[in-house]
Design a protein around this motif. Structure first.
Motif, PDB file in Angstrom:
ATOM      1  N   GLU A 129       0.809  -1.213   0.000  1.00 41.73           N
ATOM      2  CA  GLU A 129       0.000   0.000   0.000  1.00 41.73           C
ATOM      3  C   GLU A 129       0.849   1.272   0.000  1.00 41.73           C
ATOM      4  O   GLU A 129       0.519   2.254  -0.668  1.00 41.73           O
ATOM      5  CB  GLU A 129      -0.946  -0.013   1.193  1.00 41.73           C
ATOM      6  CG  GLU A 129      -2.005  -1.116   1.107  1.00 41.73           C
ATOM      7  CD  GLU A 129      -2.897  -1.163   2.330  1.00 41.73           C
ATOM      8  OE1 GLU A 129      -3.568  -0.147   2.601  1.00 41.73           O
ATOM      9  OE2 GLU A 129      -2.926  -2.210   3.001  1.00 41.73           O
ATOM     10  N   SER A 130       1.951   1.264   0.720  1.00 36.78           N
ATOM     11  CA  SER A 130       2.803   2.461   0.798  1.00 36.78           C
ATOM     12  C   SER A 130       3.474   2.788  -0.528  1.00 36.78           C
ATOM     13  O   SER A 130       3.925   3.917  -0.742  1.00 36.78           O
ATOM     14  CB  SER A 130       3.865   2.274   1.883  1.00 36.78           C
ATOM     15  OG  SER A 130       4.694   1.154   1.594  1.00 36.78           O
ATOM     16  N   ASN A 131       3.564   1.811  -1.451  1.00 37.57           N
ATOM     17  CA  ASN A 131       4.214   2.032  -2.745  1.00 37.57           C
ATOM     18  C   ASN A 131       3.234   2.403  -3.852  1.00 37.57           C
ATOM     19  O   ASN A 131       3.651   2.662  -4.983  1.00 37.57           O
ATOM     20  CB  ASN A 131       4.988   0.785  -3.171  1.00 37.57           C
ATOM     21  CG  ASN A 131       6.256   0.586  -2.369  1.00 37.57           C
ATOM     22  OD1 ASN A 131       6.697   1.487  -1.668  1.00 37.57           O
ATOM     23  ND2 ASN A 131       6.831  -0.596  -2.455  1.00 37.57           N
TER      24      ASN A 131
ATOM     25  N   THR B 198     -10.674   0.504  -2.236  1.00 38.82           N
ATOM     26  CA  THR B 198     -10.406   1.903  -1.870  1.00 38.82           C
ATOM     27  C   THR B 198      -9.247   2.462  -2.680  1.00 38.82           C
ATOM     28  O   THR B 198      -9.317   3.578  -3.220  1.00 38.82           O
ATOM     29  CB  THR B 198     -10.075   2.005  -0.366  1.00 38.82           C
ATOM     30  OG1 THR B 198     -11.180   1.521   0.388  1.00 38.82           O
ATOM     31  CG2 THR B 198      -9.773   3.446   0.020  1.00 38.82           C
ATOM     32  N   HIS B 199      -8.180   1.694  -2.790  1.00 33.73           N
ATOM     33  CA  HIS B 199      -6.995   2.157  -3.524  1.00 33.73           C
ATOM     34  C   HIS B 199      -7.267   2.251  -5.023  1.00 33.73           C
ATOM     35  O   HIS B 199      -6.733   3.129  -5.706  1.00 33.73           O
ATOM     36  CB  HIS B 199      -5.825   1.217  -3.271  1.00 33.73           C
ATOM     37  CG  HIS B 199      -5.350   1.222  -1.844  1.00 33.73           C
ATOM     38  ND1 HIS B 199      -5.082   2.370  -1.161  1.00 33.73           N
ATOM     39  CD2 HIS B 199      -5.095   0.191  -0.975  1.00 33.73           C
ATOM     40  CE1 HIS B 199      -4.682   2.081   0.069  1.00 33.73           C
ATOM     41  NE2 HIS B 199      -4.691   0.766   0.201  1.00 33.73           N
ATOM     42  N   ARG B 200      -8.091   1.363  -5.533  1.00 35.73           N
ATOM     43  CA  ARG B 200      -8.419   1.367  -6.956  1.00 35.73           C
ATOM     44  C   ARG B 200      -9.083   2.683  -7.338  1.00 35.73           C
ATOM     45  O   ARG B 200      -8.780   3.282  -8.378  1.00 35.73           O
ATOM     46  CB  ARG B 200      -9.328   0.185  -7.277  1.00 35.73           C
ATOM     47  CG  ARG B 200      -9.458  -0.132  -8.765  1.00 35.73           C
ATOM     48  CD  ARG B 200     -10.432  -1.288  -8.989  1.00 35.73           C
ATOM     49  NE  ARG B 200     -10.037  -2.470  -8.247  1.00 35.73           N
ATOM     50  CZ  ARG B 200     -10.823  -3.106  -7.370  1.00 35.73           C
ATOM     51  NH1 ARG B 200     -12.039  -2.656  -7.125  1.00 35.73           N
ATOM     52  NH2 ARG B 200     -10.390  -4.182  -6.744  1.00 35.73           N
ATOM     53  N   LYS B 201      -9.997   3.143  -6.519  1.00 39.45           N
ATOM     54  CA  LYS B 201     -10.694   4.403  -6.777  1.00 39.45           C
ATOM     55  C   LYS B 201      -9.762   5.590  -6.598  1.00 39.45           C
ATOM     56  O   LYS B 201      -9.819   6.561  -7.359  1.00 39.45           O
ATOM     57  CB  LYS B 201     -11.894   4.532  -5.839  1.00 39.45           C
ATOM     58  CG  LYS B 201     -12.989   3.498  -6.098  1.00 39.45           C
ATOM     59  CD  LYS B 201     -14.102   3.628  -5.078  1.00 39.45           C
ATOM     60  CE  LYS B 201     -15.199   2.602  -5.321  1.00 39.45           C
ATOM     61  NZ  LYS B 201     -16.268   2.676  -4.293  1.00 39.45           N
TER      62      LYS B 201
ATOM     63  N   ILE C 111      -5.888   2.786 -10.807  1.00 38.48           N
ATOM     64  CA  ILE C 111      -5.076   1.745 -11.412  1.00 38.48           C
ATOM     65  C   ILE C 111      -5.664   0.388 -11.032  1.00 38.48           C
ATOM     66  O   ILE C 111      -6.375   0.274 -10.029  1.00 38.48           O
ATOM     67  CB  ILE C 111      -3.592   1.820 -10.977  1.00 38.48           C
ATOM     68  CG1 ILE C 111      -3.464   1.720  -9.458  1.00 38.48           C
ATOM     69  CG2 ILE C 111      -2.946   3.092 -11.482  1.00 38.48           C
ATOM     70  CD1 ILE C 111      -2.020   1.769  -8.975  1.00 38.48           C
ATOM     71  N   PRO C 112      -5.405  -0.651 -11.810  1.00 34.59           N
ATOM     72  CA  PRO C 112      -5.966  -1.973 -11.499  1.00 34.59           C
ATOM     73  C   PRO C 112      -5.307  -2.577 -10.253  1.00 34.59           C
ATOM     74  O   PRO C 112      -4.098  -2.792 -10.229  1.00 34.59           O
ATOM     75  CB  PRO C 112      -5.649  -2.800 -12.747  1.00 34.59           C
ATOM     76  CG  PRO C 112      -4.454  -2.127 -13.346  1.00 34.59           C
ATOM     77  CD  PRO C 112      -4.627  -0.661 -13.058  1.00 34.59           C
ATOM     78  N   ILE C 113      -6.096  -2.814  -9.221  1.00 34.97           N
ATOM     79  CA  ILE C 113      -5.579  -3.343  -7.958  1.00 34.97           C
ATOM     80  C   ILE C 113      -6.512  -4.436  -7.451  1.00 34.97           C
ATOM     81  O   ILE C 113      -7.736  -4.288  -7.507  1.00 34.97           O
ATOM     82  CB  ILE C 113      -5.467  -2.250  -6.874  1.00 34.97           C
ATOM     83  CG1 ILE C 113      -4.670  -1.043  -7.376  1.00 34.97           C
ATOM     84  CG2 ILE C 113      -4.816  -2.804  -5.612  1.00 34.97           C
ATOM     85  CD1 ILE C 113      -4.655   0.129  -6.402  1.00 34.97           C
TER      86      ILE C 113
END
Length: 300
Positions: free
Chosen positions: A46-48, A80-83, A87-89
């Protein structure tokens, strides 16, 4: 999740020892086609995501071929990170039922994810770190020579440096694939790995190196080893200084020109710098092709 430090110099084998193995890659004259050719699984954290992952998405992932697909794999909060990063996660669910955490557990989790979600849709699967630069179109061109229904497990071959082989507890002739620049497996091998994951997790792991333990697992339970050929050291290139991709790259560097992936590219600046270099390579190849066609037209 417990981390396991990697001393890549300890895994490295001297170049002169690399040679064609006893089980050469099976070559096919016709590409066995499925819906798509290559799926790329990019391991990150997540940090990257705002740094390495975003840099990959803005550089080499944009150059991926239409018959390929990719996703970043994180431990949690993928939606959450995708939005947030667009990027595709996907979430990478950890494998359970273990009191301890073997060094190759994360890799085996990736194989399980691939087998359960995309195994029947692609011919080839690349598992790569978030600090590698990949040339997807070149990789697909290379894989067209090989048979996805065969036992293909390739990357940069590692034998272990002679002074570390005892520590790694490697048998004579045992070869594993270095994980940094990427590991490629065929559809057939992916399904065979998925069938033995639980057995691999129950094995003792003499070393703390995920690449070594994955190789040991596949040798023991699947009966295959990393393809052992000198060209693969060049195709999956490792810069052991760790500084090359921060500097200006020369178009006369034949090692980089031939590479399908390079590693380590540790920050967004280095990723953009490497991308600029390979875009220049593409322009040079195009100009050479145009010049060749013009010469041929003059002959007629």
């Amino acid at each position: 999740q417990k981390s396991h430090p990697v001393d890549e110099k300890a895994l490295r084998a001297p170049s002169p020892q690399l040679k064609t193995g006893d089980r050469p890659l099976k070559v096919t004259s016709e590409l066995v086609r499925s819906k798509k050719s290559l799926f790329i699984a990019i391991r990150t954290r997540e940090s990257n995501l705002p740094t390495r992952a975003s840099a990959i998405n803005a550089t080499w992932l944009r150059n991926a071929a239409e018959n390929s697909a990719a996703t970043f794999l994180v431990p949690s909060n993928a939606e959450t990170h995708r939005k947030k990063f667009n990027i595709p996660i996907e979430n990478l669910s950890p494998l359970k039922s273990l009191a301890s955490t073997p060094p190759h557990q994360n890799l085996l989790s990736v194989f399980r994810y691939l087998a359960s979600s995309v195994a029947d849709d692609f011919d080839w699967f690349l598992i790569v770190s978030d600090n590698a630069y990949v040339r997807p179109r070149k990789l697909i061109d290379y894989l067209r020579k090989l048979d996805p229904t065969g036992d293909v497990y390739l990357g940069q071959p590692g034998l272990g440096a002679p002074e570390h082989r005892d520590t790694l507890q490697l048998k004579s002739g045992e070869v594993f694939c270095m994980t940094g620049p990427g590991i490629v497996v065929s559809r057939a091998v992916l399904k065979r790995i998925d069938a033995v994951i639980e057995s691999c997790l129950s094995d003792k792991t003499p070393s703390s190196h995920e690449a070594v333990e994955l190789g040991r697992c596949l040798s023991r339970h699947v009966g295959i080893q990393c393809a052992w050929a000198y060209e693969l050291e060049k195709l999956f290139y490792i810069d052991y200084t760790g500084k090359l991709f921060m500097s200006e790259l020369s178009l006369s560097n034949m090692r980089l020109l031939k590479a399908l992936s390079v590693y380590p590219v540790n920050n967004p600046y280095a990723m953009r710098n490497t991308h600029k270099f390979y875009r220049s390579c593409e322009v040079q190849e195009y100009q050479e092709l145009v010049a060749k066609l013009q010469q041929e037209m003059k002959k007629h």
